[in-house]
Design a protein around this motif. Structure first.
Motif, PDB file in Angstrom:
ATOM      1  N   ASP A   1     103.681 -96.497  23.316  1.00  0.00           N
ATOM      2  CA  ASP A   1     102.307 -96.509  22.839  1.00  0.00           C
ATOM      3  C   ASP A   1     101.524 -97.568  23.605  1.00  0.00           C
ATOM      4  N   GLY A   2     101.972 -97.828  24.827  1.00  0.00           N
ATOM      5  CA  GLY A   2     101.376 -98.919  25.611  1.00  0.00           C
ATOM      6  C   GLY A   2     100.211 -98.438  26.447  1.00  0.00           C
ATOM      7  N   PRO A   3      99.799 -99.285  27.391  1.00  0.00           N
ATOM      8  CA  PRO A   3      98.659 -98.925  28.234  1.00  0.00           C
ATOM      9  C   PRO A   3      98.994 -97.733  29.136  1.00  0.00           C
ATOM     10  N   MET A   4      97.980 -96.936  29.430  1.00  0.00           N
ATOM     11  CA  MET A   4      98.187 -95.767  30.290  1.00  0.00           C
ATOM     12  C   MET A   4      97.870 -96.125  31.742  1.00  0.00           C
ATOM     13  N   PRO A   5      98.613 -95.517  32.673  1.00  0.00           N
ATOM     14  CA  PRO A   5      98.361 -95.815  34.089  1.00  0.00           C
ATOM     15  C   PRO A   5      97.005 -95.279  34.541  1.00  0.00           C
ATOM     16  N   THR A   6      96.412 -95.981  35.506  1.00  0.00           N
ATOM     17  CA  THR A   6      95.122 -95.574  36.064  1.00  0.00           C
ATOM     18  C   THR A   6      95.365 -94.713  37.290  1.00  0.00           C
ATOM     19  N   PRO A   7      94.709 -93.571  37.411  1.00  0.00           N
ATOM     20  CA  PRO A   7      94.837 -92.810  38.657  1.00  0.00           C
ATOM     21  C   PRO A   7      94.381 -93.678  39.823  1.00  0.00           C
ATOM     22  N   ARG A   8      95.117 -93.610  40.932  1.00  0.00           N
ATOM     23  CA  ARG A   8      94.761 -94.433  42.096  1.00  0.00           C
ATOM     24  C   ARG A   8      93.526 -93.880  42.775  1.00  0.00           C
TER      25      ARG A   8
END
Length: 1093
Positions: free
Chosen positions: A423-430
């Motif tokens: 339930d952590g932070p989601m990755p950012t698209p590069r």
């Protein structure tokens, strides 16, 4: 009629944004609600992914577009050439003309099933046309003035219309007859003069009610009986209503007024559940309700677009649109993120931004009911099942896809013990690679690059696929037009070449193409293919070289003539690169960022004779949730970059190559969606050159954008106060002139005047700050400021302090001056030791002035003895060194400022030796322990010596052809001895009064040295005399007879000019004498030393 609602209304009105040029606009949603479609008086239809979309797709449909409607992939527009046109959606391809009128069409609307379109015109006519076969059309005549608006009955039986003749009519579509008519509106002769455009609407579903905006109320008429059932009003409505629209469920009705109010009622209870005021009170002329969410898009008659969210919700909504998290994260985990941020989309759609309300980010990322989680496999507690993460994370965006995902997790494979986990932070698209100064690749007309050399535009339309190159300075090269048969998408431009690159196709490899127009031979162009399966992603030009970064994580360097040079690997995929002179800067992805942040690194290389890396992949600091939009160099060669929040950062070489924000372009923007597009940065004069873009992130190619100049401002605290303002100006001046030190260190030419001017400006600011601190009685702050001052300004500060009767401060400042002198002397000595004589004689201006704050950490180790054949240089330097000769037996003749009581035998502990480290060179060790410089004394001596030094220092400055004259005599072994040598003019004197305090200190210093350095006397004083010195001793009397007022420095100067007038044979005779008669007897020694200085 309407009653107040007590419950809190948490609707959110986002700030409006610029959509079209001023004038009437219309708005609608597409069938799924995934985008907003607007049209305006600029003749464009724009397709917005959401309100924050800075790059909406734009379709030009004509000169002006009055109304638009969208259904089943068909976009219908009413255009100013009296036609109704069809375009495909979302492609925007023209699909023919549906029907024509003799006057402009004011409103178009689709039938509920999307098979027919109704259009009402200013020629009083209404037509209903079949979309698939435009020959099948019905005409409705009966209105006596322009038709304002139309609405289809949901059951497709009736059509309602409003007109400038004041009537609202209901027509039976099948037999084209008027079923009923009411005279409700004020009559007028044209749409422009109508008080309201009277956009009426049938209730969806049943069609039971017809809502008509009549002045300040909405009247509702009952179907079939055509009676007025009731009307809806509200105290907030003070001007006529323009437009009404039903919610898709038919439960709510919204109305917009000519003074910018939007009101929403629950029709069943007749309660007003929502009120909104337009920020500028412009007339609301377009309203559209989202097909799924409680959202209303609205437009005004000034071309702006707005969005009202969460309408009528008392609690937090379940089905709020995730406006910014618009894409699926599936591909992210595959490492294949081609669907995000394709090079054209500028803003990473991941950033969960919802205007200025950060707290809403949680709602966006995690709609209630869709718990974001991953499932742990039983076999390994640490293994996350990637498929399940993907499945669960994709649920986030299901709402945007328009699918009802209530049983969201039923699709997950069953697991014996499912525990919600991630339930952590989601990755950012590069973010994708880009060229600085370019606009998105998908545009038909775009800038490939706009930099300080020129502009390259690319045209890719039906007529032409070409590239235009224009130079700001036509003396560099004339404008050029090139065919673009290879489909180049990247470009860079320098004063010697044009560099282009294209992506690979199925047949052709990715190519790098260079036009070296600065070449002296006839073959000015070369092309190189990169290996198969390798794509060029970024390119740049420097002085004499070109470079490209490829998808194989390689950087390839070429000469500008086409010779392949170095190749090196990048730690991650490239984002952008820039070149200037010998410098190459590359920004790449260090890793994956989270929660909207990019994770970028920067390398800075120097590709000159000495190739070195300056920045080794250091993290690039970006504003939270932003991405890189520009990277490059100032015109003077300092690396800079700009992020999507408008923060301009510059490399601060004076602070260990750190980055400092120098401007926030957002502070200069008028609207929330306005931006500045950077095209160049100049340090001298301080200019940020950029193009203002209204409602967009980048400018169109036509009309030609105008360049604006923004000032720089460092983000210091309290810049509205006098102190804060001067501090900001001082440090900005230091930062923006640090490139001069860089240029001088690397052997480039630079403007000495600019440097002197900068030092003067900085010192003036320090003096003002000093005076301000004195007024505020902050003496410790005064001493801190003194640390930053040059010697001449420190003199002024001491004068100022003593005149302000702050003798304690003056005493402390004089100690600072002494300390600074010894530090500088030691720093210079260290520097000189590292250089050999050849370097010294040709060195550029000394950079030691910038090193006052540094304490050299090592001792001087041994003497260096250098002989020079050039008599003049030798003589000049020997003459300047004469005061340094130390005596064994008698006190120095020019020590008149110090009493003989102060000259005492030193304590054994103070005997200086090179192994003892640093000792204060100006500390007089006397039995009385008197302070070295009583404050009164300092000031007396300042006036006593200022005249003499001003002339000698300025003469020295005039004389010195090599900017730095270094002593040719053997070095003293200790720091103490070297302190005195510091006071001799070595660097060009920027201010004639600069050496007053120094010379005063010199005397005290010499006194202490005379006593302390007895241990080394014998070796130190056995240095050879020069021919000039011997000649001067014999001719000194003659010179003084002719010029009785000359001081020692002037005598030497005069002597040198006379010595030069001798023939070379005569000078050689003196030189031979000097070589033959090395000074051995002490009488000669004393004779020279006793001469007054």
């Amino acid at each position: 009629m309407s009653r107040q609602v007590g419950a809190k209304m948490p609707s959110k009105q986002k700030p409006m944004r610029y959509g079209h040029t001023e004038g009437h606009t219309d708005v609608c949603f597409d069938d799924t609600g995934s985008c907003i479609v607007t049209c305006g008086s600029d003749g464009d239809v724009r397709i917005w992914e959401n309100l924050d979309d800075d790059d909406p797709k734009s379709i030009n449909v004509g000169e002006k577009a009055y109304s638009c409607a969208l259904k089943n992939g068909k976009l219908i527009t009413a255009v100013s050439n009296n036609t109704v046109q069809i375009h495909t959606f979302p492609e925007g391809a023209p699909d023919g003309i549906l029907t024509r009128f003799t006057m402009p069409v004011n409103h178009v609307t689709f039938s509920p099933d999307g098979t027919k379109v109704a259009a009402g015109s200013s020629d009083f006519m209404i037509k209903v046309v079949e979309v698939t076969d435009s020959s099948k059309q019905k005409t409705f005549r009966g209105h006596d003035a322009p038709v304002l608006s139309l609405s289809f009955d949901p059951k497709d039986v009736y059509l309602a219309s409003a007109s400038c003749d004041g009537s609202v009519r209901v027509w039976n579509i099948a037999d084209q007859t008027c079923t009923t008519s009411w005279l409700l509106l004020q009559k007028c002769n044209d749409v422009i003069n109508a008080k309201s455009i009277c956009r009426l609407a049938w209730q969806p579903g049943t069609g039971k009610l017809l809502a008509v905006p009549v002045d300040k109320v909405v009247e509702l008429f009952r179907r079939e009986t055509w009676d007025s059932q009731f009307d809806l009003s509200d105290a907030s409505i003070t001007q006529p209503l323009n437009v009404v629209v039903w919610s898709p469920c038919g439960q709510f009705l919204a109305a917009g007024s000519v003074d910018g109010n939007v009101v929403v009622w629950n029709v069943e209870t007749q309660q007003c559940i929502e009120r909104m005021k337009h920020e500028k009170k412009y007339s609301i002329c377009g309203l559209a309700w989202h097909p799924k969410y409680k959202q209303i898009a609205y437009t005004d008659n000034e071309g702006n677009l707005g969005l009202l969210e969460n309408i009528g919700d008392v609690e937090k909504p379940n089905d709020k649109v995730a406006s910014a998290v618009a894409k699926d994260y599936n591909d992210l985990f595959d490492g294949d993120d081609d669907d995000y941020l394709n090079g054209d989309v500028i803003e990473p759609p991941s950033s969960p931004k919802t205007g200025d309300h950060e707290d809403d980010a949680d709602d966006l990322m995690q709609p209630p009911g869709h718990v974001r989680r991953a499932v742990i496999d039983d076999d390994d507690d640490n293994s996350l099942d990637i498929g399940l993460i993907k499945a669960s994370s994709s649920l986030l965006e299901k709402e945007d896809d328009g699918e009802d995902q209530t049983g969201g997790f039923s699709a997950l494979p069953p697991s014996s013990t499912q525990r919600p986990f991630y339930d952590g932070p989601m990755p950012t698209p590069r973010q994708k690679p880009f060229q600085s100064g370019s606009t998105p690749v998908h545009l038909m007309h775009r800038f490939m690059v706009w930099n300080s050399v020129g502009i390259i535009r690319c045209y890719n339309d039906e007529q032409d696929n070409a590239i235009d190159i224009e130079f700001h300075d036509t003396s560099v090269h004339h404008a050029t037009h090139l065919p673009n048969s290879l489909g180049h998408t990247m470009a860079d431009l320098s004063t010697e070449a044009i560099l282009l690159a294209c992506e690979s196709t199925e047949e052709l490899a990715s190519k790098l193409h260079c036009i070296h127009f600065g070449s002296w031979d006839a073959n000015k162009e070369w092309t190189v293919d990169v290996p198969k399966d390798e794509e060029i992603e970024a390119i740049c030009l420097g002085q004499g070289w070109a470079a490209c970064a490829t998808s194989a994580l390689l950087v390839r360097v070429f000469t500008v003539g086409g010779v392949q040079k170095e190749i090196f690997s990048l730690p991650g995929p490239v984002v952008s690169m820039a070149g200037h002179g010998e410098q190459l800067m590359i920004v790449y992805h260090r890793g994956t960022g989270f929660d909207g942040d990019q994770c970028l690194g920067v390398q800075l290389m120097e590709l000159g004779m000495k190739k070195r890396q300056v920045l080794h992949g250091d993290p690039l600091s970006l504003t939270r949730k932003s991405y890189l939009v520009w990277v490059g160099f100032s015109a003077e060669g300092t690396p800079c970059y700009v992020d999507s929040e408008g923060i301009v950062q510059m490399l601060n070489r004076g602070l260990g190559n750190t980055w400092i924000p120098v401007c926030n372009t957002r502070e200069h923007c008028k609207g929330k969606y306005d931006h500045y597009w950077v095209v160049g940065i100049h340090e001298n004069p301080q200019q940020l050159r950029c193009i203002p873009c209204k409602g967009a992130r980048f400018p169109p190619t036509l009309p030609r954008p105008a360049v604006a100049i923004l000032p720089f401002k460092l983000p210091y605290c309290q810049v509205e106060t006098e102190k804060g303002q001067m501090e900001e100006q001082y440090w900005r001046s230091v930062l923006f002139h640090s490139h001069l030190d860089y240029l001088s260190k690397n052997g480039y030419e630079f403007d000495e005047n600019a440097k002197n001017q900068a030092v003067k400006e900085q010192q003036e600011l320090l003096m003002k700050l000093f005076a301000l601190s004195c007024k505020l009685e902050r003496e410790s702050r005064c001493v801190e400021l003194a640390e930053l001052m040059t010697h001449s300004v420190l003199n002024l500060a001491i004068k100022y302090a003593s005149r302000s009767r702050r003798l304690n401060l003056a005493q402390l400042l004089s100690e600072v001056a002494v300390e600074k002198a010894s530090e500088l002397a030691a720093a210079q000595e260290d520097e000189e030791e590292e250089e050999d004589f050849q370097k010294r004689s040709s060195a550029g201006s000394s950079s030691s002035a910038t090193k006052w704050g540094q304490l050299p950490g090592r001792n001087v180790q041994q003497d260096q003895e250098v002989e020079d054949d050039e008599e003049e240089t030798d003589a000049c330097e020997e003459a300047e060194e004469t005061p340094e000769v130390h005596k064994e037996k008698e006190p120095n003749g020019f020590s008149k400022g110090v009493t003989s009581a102060e000259v005492n035998t030193p304590k054994p502990a103070l005997v200086a030796s090179s192994s003892r480290g640093r000792v204060n060179p100006f500390k007089v060790s006397s039995s009385k322990k008197e302070p070295v410089v009583p404050s009164g004394n300092v000031l007396d001596n300042m006036t006593k010596y200022s005249k003499k030094t001003s002339s000698s220092a300025s003469r020295a400055a005039d004389k010195q052809n090599p900017p730095v004259i270094k002593p040719l005599t053997p070095k003293p072994k200790t720091k103490q001895a070297s302190a005195a040598s510091f006071f001799q003019p070595r660097t060009p004197a920027t201010n004639p009064g600069e050496k007053t305090v120094e010379e005063r200190e010199e005397k005290a210093g010499n006194e202490s040295q005379e006593v302390k350095v007895t241990a080394q006397e014998n070796t130190e004083n056995r240095r050879p005399k020069t021919g000039f010195q011997m000649w001067l001793e014999e001719n000194r009397a003659n010179i003084l007879t002719d010029n009785p007022d000359l001081n020692e420095a002037e005598v030497i100067k005069e002597g040198m000019s006379r010595f030069r007038m001798l023939t070379s044979e005569e000078r050689m005779v003196w030189t031979e004498k000097a070589r033959g008669g090395r000074v051995s007897d002490s009488a000669e020694d004393k004779k020279e030393e006793a001469s007054p200085s």
